[in-house]
Design an enzyme around this catalytic site. Sequence first.
Site, short mmCIF file in Angstrom:
data_model
loop_
_atom_site.label_atom_id
_atom_site.label_comp_id
_atom_site.label_asym_id
_atom_site.label_seq_id
_atom_site.Cartn_x
_atom_site.Cartn_y
_atom_site.Cartn_z
N HIS A 173 0.83 -1.19 0.00
CA HIS A 173 0.00 0.00 0.00
C HIS A 173 0.87 1.25 0.00
O HIS A 173 1.84 1.32 0.73
CB HIS A 173 -0.89 0.06 1.26
N TYR A 208 3.99 3.01 13.72
CA TYR A 208 4.38 4.00 12.73
C TYR A 208 3.77 5.37 13.04
O TYR A 208 2.61 5.48 13.44
CB TYR A 208 4.08 3.56 11.30
#
Length: 478
Positions: free
Chosen positions: A71, A134
């Site tokens: 992605h 993240y």
Amino acid sequence: MTMEFEKDLKVTETNIPGLLVFDLPVHGDNRGWFKENWQRAKMTALGLPDFGPVQNNISFNATRGVTRGIHAEPWDKYISVATGEIFGAWVDLRPGESFGQVYTTRLDPSRAIFVPRGVGNSFQALEDGTAYTYLVNAHWSLEQKKTYTFVNLADPDLGIEWPIPLSECELSEADKAHPTLKDAKSMAPRRTMVTGCNGQLGRAVRKYVEEHGLEGFEFNDIDTFDFSDPAQYDRFDWSLYGTIINCGAYTAVDKAEIAEGRAAAWKANAQGPALLARVAAEHNITLVHVSSDYVFDGTRELHDETESFSPLGVYGQSKAAGDLAVANCPRHYILRSSWVIGEGHNFVKTMKTLSDRVANGELAQVTVVDDQYGRLTFTSDMAEAIFHLLDTGAEYGTYNLTGEGESASWYEIARTVFDLANRNGDKVIPVSTVEYYANATGPVSPRPEYSALDLTKIKNTGYTPARWKETLKKYLNM
């Protein structure tokens, strides 16, 4: 997994531009370990972009073999492992020469990676209970989701050697259905907003965009976005924008000396740029702003970018205030110009009209001041210079931009226009500024005597300004 302790913090560049791998110092003993997962000052000193994270996400993978991706999302990401180990594969899905480049590596708690916007990522858990975290620099939104792009992690053209065969892995049906690289769409760049699009410079920027087939531009004027109104900023998802080109300004120099004009000048030239600078700083947007020679008193014959402000009138004061606000935005270009000529009302068009009237016998002669000196700046050149700075990634800061060539007085320029239009330059009569405005019925702003700007800095970026006299000839033949 065997994790390496007590490494030095260091960064490694990869074959994908902007994709950076970090070795992290991890301190451990029989109790466990500790690390500085993300340290802004140390890491930016090593080359990590100061990307301004606004959200922290965690992905937990229950079993070995869980594989996610590939992605590409419309934001920058800093990814690190909390526990376990992953194999990562990254594919550049940004338009350009590096499209399709692949990088793979393993990450454990002692390694992290910075992934720039538009680079696709995929992760395969190599241990049960693997978790990675993240940081991202934009909030998720439905509008953001529309810009995602993907590529199939099983595409043989990518050449990814998965440690665990994909046939043995847990994959989502959506990931299985992603297109191969040859059919994948590239990540669209962040949008560019142009303010003041109906002014002389705004029209030149729009023309440049159309002639070069550029995409992702939005054009606004005061009727669709009044950038000096704080209440209008919540209408936009600013994380979708990468650049703002501010072409809007209040330029009625003399009217700025009266109460109504003074307020309008400060609103458009100071408050508006300050608001743009704030939103640009908050969202890592590059702000392009146009300044003026009127921020100086004109006592120097040539002005460079380091000269201190010394404006004579309200217009110059408001422009100087706007410059100070924009200069506080980390990613900014201030383009300082003088004597602007473009599509719209301007000095050259006025002189052309007057020359025609003299030629037709409607006027005998025209008086023009001969004690103010400078160079013309054509908006077509300004637009080219703006995109040169943006496209080349020139150092942020202030740049002077006018036409190249010797300075001239308004009288000399008027005479040139008359001669080019009807060969009647002898009908232009020089007068002093004091004489010209002696019978003025309204307010008159003080003008700088010398307006020429030093062009050395912008030339050093590789941009060559056009000679204003040559551009003037072309302009009059439009």
